[in-house]
Design a protein around this motif. Sequence first.
Motif, mmCIF file in Angstrom:
data_model
loop_
_atom_site.group_PDB
_atom_site.id
_atom_site.type_symbol
_atom_site.label_atom_id
_atom_site.label_comp_id
_atom_site.label_asym_id
_atom_site.label_seq_id
_atom_site.Cartn_x
_atom_site.Cartn_y
_atom_site.Cartn_z
ATOM 1 N N ASP A 167 -7.579 -27.571 84.446
ATOM 2 C CA ASP A 167 -8.785 -27.893 85.085
ATOM 3 C C ASP A 167 -8.860 -27.359 86.350
ATOM 4 O O ASP A 167 -9.603 -27.148 87.201
ATOM 5 N N ASP A 168 -7.593 -26.732 86.878
ATOM 6 C CA ASP A 168 -7.496 -25.952 88.165
ATOM 7 C C ASP A 168 -8.477 -24.658 88.041
ATOM 8 O O ASP A 168 -8.609 -23.981 87.064
ATOM 9 N N TRP A 169 -9.474 -24.388 89.118
ATOM 10 C CA TRP A 169 -10.206 -23.536 89.180
ATOM 11 C C TRP A 169 -9.512 -22.012 89.023
ATOM 12 O O TRP A 169 -10.241 -21.039 88.357
ATOM 13 N N ARG A 170 -8.224 -22.045 89.431
ATOM 14 C CA ARG A 170 -7.506 -20.581 89.459
ATOM 15 C C ARG A 170 -7.112 -20.515 88.012
ATOM 16 O O ARG A 170 -7.044 -19.152 87.530
ATOM 17 N N LEU A 171 -7.170 -21.411 86.939
ATOM 18 C CA LEU A 171 -6.803 -21.216 85.679
ATOM 19 C C LEU A 171 -7.809 -21.253 84.654
ATOM 20 O O LEU A 171 -7.526 -21.355 83.466
ATOM 21 N N ILE A 172 -9.223 -20.967 85.110
ATOM 22 C CA ILE A 172 -10.157 -21.051 84.424
ATOM 23 C C ILE A 172 -9.963 -20.049 83.224
ATOM 24 O O ILE A 172 -9.776 -18.844 83.585
ATOM 25 N N LEU A 173 -10.270 -20.268 81.855
ATOM 26 C CA LEU A 173 -10.113 -19.196 80.649
ATOM 27 C C LEU A 173 -11.564 -18.683 80.504
ATOM 28 O O LEU A 173 -12.427 -19.348 79.937
ATOM 29 N N VAL A 174 -11.623 -17.409 80.569
ATOM 30 C CA VAL A 174 -13.057 -16.888 80.516
ATOM 31 C C VAL A 174 -12.646 -15.556 79.476
ATOM 32 O O VAL A 174 -11.864 -14.481 80.056
ATOM 33 N N ASN A 175 -13.294 -15.552 78.336
ATOM 34 C CA ASN A 175 -13.078 -14.338 77.308
ATOM 35 C C ASN A 175 -14.144 -14.623 76.199
ATOM 36 O O ASN A 175 -15.121 -15.636 76.488
ATOM 37 N N LYS A 176 -13.992 -13.865 75.118
ATOM 38 C CA LYS A 176 -15.066 -13.822 74.220
ATOM 39 C C LYS A 176 -15.378 -15.224 73.527
ATOM 40 O O LYS A 176 -16.248 -15.584 73.162
ATOM 41 N N GLN A 177 -14.329 -15.886 73.368
ATOM 42 C CA GLN A 177 -14.232 -17.210 72.702
ATOM 43 C C GLN A 177 -14.434 -18.341 73.531
ATOM 44 O O GLN A 177 -14.805 -19.388 73.348
ATOM 45 N N HIS A 178 -14.452 -18.047 74.949
ATOM 46 C CA HIS A 178 -14.738 -19.273 75.751
ATOM 47 C C HIS A 178 -15.473 -18.563 77.414
ATOM 48 O O HIS A 178 -15.093 -18.066 77.959
ATOM 49 N N PRO A 179 -16.785 -18.437 76.932
ATOM 50 C CA PRO A 179 -17.863 -17.991 77.778
ATOM 51 C C PRO A 179 -17.704 -18.906 79.030
ATOM 52 O O PRO A 179 -17.369 -19.969 79.286
ATOM 53 N N ILE A 180 -18.354 -18.331 80.072
ATOM 54 C CA ILE A 180 -18.486 -19.081 81.354
ATOM 55 C C ILE A 180 -19.143 -20.369 81.231
ATOM 56 O O ILE A 180 -20.358 -20.210 80.968
ATOM 57 N N PRO A 181 -18.741 -21.403 81.531
ATOM 58 C CA PRO A 181 -19.491 -22.859 81.602
ATOM 59 C C PRO A 181 -20.671 -22.403 82.569
ATOM 60 O O PRO A 181 -20.528 -22.098 83.445
ATOM 61 N N LYS A 312 -0.031 -4.545 78.279
ATOM 62 C CA LYS A 312 0.237 -3.726 76.750
ATOM 63 C C LYS A 312 0.936 -4.640 75.906
ATOM 64 O O LYS A 312 1.897 -5.452 76.262
ATOM 65 N N GLY A 313 0.599 -4.375 74.614
ATOM 66 C CA GLY A 313 1.182 -5.057 73.634
ATOM 67 C C GLY A 313 0.573 -6.313 73.178
ATOM 68 O O GLY A 313 1.225 -6.989 72.256
ATOM 69 N N LYS A 314 -0.406 -6.786 74.107
ATOM 70 C CA LYS A 314 -0.923 -8.147 73.709
ATOM 71 C C LYS A 314 -2.371 -8.114 73.219
ATOM 72 O O LYS A 314 -3.164 -9.165 73.705
ATOM 73 N N GLU A 315 -2.803 -7.048 73.003
ATOM 74 C CA GLU A 315 -4.111 -6.785 72.824
ATOM 75 C C GLU A 315 -4.699 -7.923 71.638
ATOM 76 O O GLU A 315 -5.717 -8.137 71.443
ATOM 77 N N TYR A 316 -3.763 -8.129 70.521
ATOM 78 C CA TYR A 316 -3.890 -9.104 69.295
ATOM 79 C C TYR A 316 -4.401 -10.557 69.887
ATOM 80 O O TYR A 316 -5.037 -11.284 69.272
ATOM 81 N N ILE A 317 -4.055 -10.797 71.112
ATOM 82 C CA ILE A 317 -4.197 -11.830 71.843
ATOM 83 C C ILE A 317 -5.417 -11.785 72.728
ATOM 84 O O ILE A 317 -6.511 -12.915 72.504
ATOM 85 N N THR A 318 -5.625 -10.664 73.723
ATOM 86 C CA THR A 318 -6.659 -10.783 74.529
ATOM 87 C C THR A 318 -7.672 -10.328 73.821
ATOM 88 O O THR A 318 -8.937 -10.404 74.298
ATOM 89 N N SER A 319 -7.684 -9.459 72.734
ATOM 90 C CA SER A 319 -8.845 -8.719 72.156
ATOM 91 C C SER A 319 -9.409 -7.564 73.010
ATOM 92 O O SER A 319 -10.510 -7.066 72.980
ATOM 93 N N VAL A 320 -8.673 -6.972 74.283
ATOM 94 C CA VAL A 320 -8.899 -6.180 74.932
ATOM 95 C C VAL A 320 -7.803 -5.143 75.079
ATOM 96 O O VAL A 320 -6.796 -5.466 75.177
ATOM 97 N N GLU A 321 -8.197 -3.785 75.421
ATOM 98 C CA GLU A 321 -7.268 -2.776 75.396
ATOM 99 C C GLU A 321 -6.224 -3.088 76.657
ATOM 100 O O GLU A 321 -6.761 -3.632 77.512
ATOM 101 N N TYR A 322 -5.181 -2.597 76.794
ATOM 102 C CA TYR A 322 -4.345 -2.437 77.768
ATOM 103 C C TYR A 322 -4.969 -1.958 78.950
ATOM 104 O O TYR A 322 -5.403 -0.614 79.157
#
Length: 353
Positions: A167-181, A312-322
């Motif tokens: 719930d910490d504002w610094r750790l808010i997750l924003v990606n394709k699966q979690h759009p901005i609330p 680098k090497g975590k594209e399969y998690i982030t779905s974003v290029e390095y």
Amino acid sequence: MKTTMEEVVRYYLLKMGKKGPVRRRIAIIGMYFCVSLFHFAHYIRDNRKRLAMVMMSLVIFIAYASFSFPIFPDGEEHKQNERLTALISDESVSLAPEAEVDLEGLEDWEEELLFEEDEAALLQEDEEDQIVLEDILTYRREQEERQDAVPESVGEQDREVFSFSSDDWRLILVNKQHPIPEDYDFTLATIKGSQQCDERIIDDLLAMMQAAKEAGFNLLIKSPYRSDTRQEWLFARKIRLYMGKGMSYMDAFKLSSQVVMVPDSSEHQIGLSLDIVCDTYGTLTQGFGETGAGIWLEEHCAEFGFIVRYPKGKEYITSVEYEPWHFRYVGVEAATVIMEQELTLEEFLEEID
């Protein structure tokens, strides 16, 4: 007994039929249509209640359909697609015909497309977005909004015990699966000119830039906070670029989402991410990670609360290029864990949950 209209018409038609062969033909045709008309009228009269109910049901159905709308399980994504389609339509992009793509040279072509844009637009963006440390410090002194001294490095602050919370504002997750609330709120602060970011990260940002300068690297901020309109424009432009090379809309959409975040799923839109390069390497390409400034940032960004968001090497998690130039603020404590253990933000949040 009252004579009905049907009887009167039949009487005159029969009378007409007795006045010659021509009138007889006319009377026969008239009799056919009149009989059909009166038969229909009798049916309406005898079934008026039933027909009234049918008409009422039809009116209610039309009225309801006029105010109804389809419900999609992912409403936010549906809105994004509508806005993107409108943006592309405004530029008069044609979806057909699709040119045949040269598959043999696709790998080199994709690498070129990932980082090359319209030159005139990019040159203008570089001039507008590029910010150096001296610009920021000068602006802050002129505005007299904060203390003149650069804050003490947060890497030296006491962090003996710290409890992480998603719930910490610094750790808010924003990606394709979690759009901005929709209810997410934050305050923007001006870095310089029209360039802004979340006001809570400016001190740590300046501390990092000052430390890099002392190490011999002049960092440049190229893209801090982006408005919703700006993010939509960037994504639509990337789609148009790929479609101009002969790709279908869906293929262009998928490839574009690997390079530019889909609107409402970009951390730039919440002011916590920045694209950072240096004065000797000013392009947003993977080669920045091999420069002295890129290496220094990867090794020291956590001391100031930042992480390399798409490693680098975590594209399969982030779905974003390095992206060695893309830095996200998460706070010193979380950044230290993430960088030391070579995690992504997604992996870190899974661990603390």
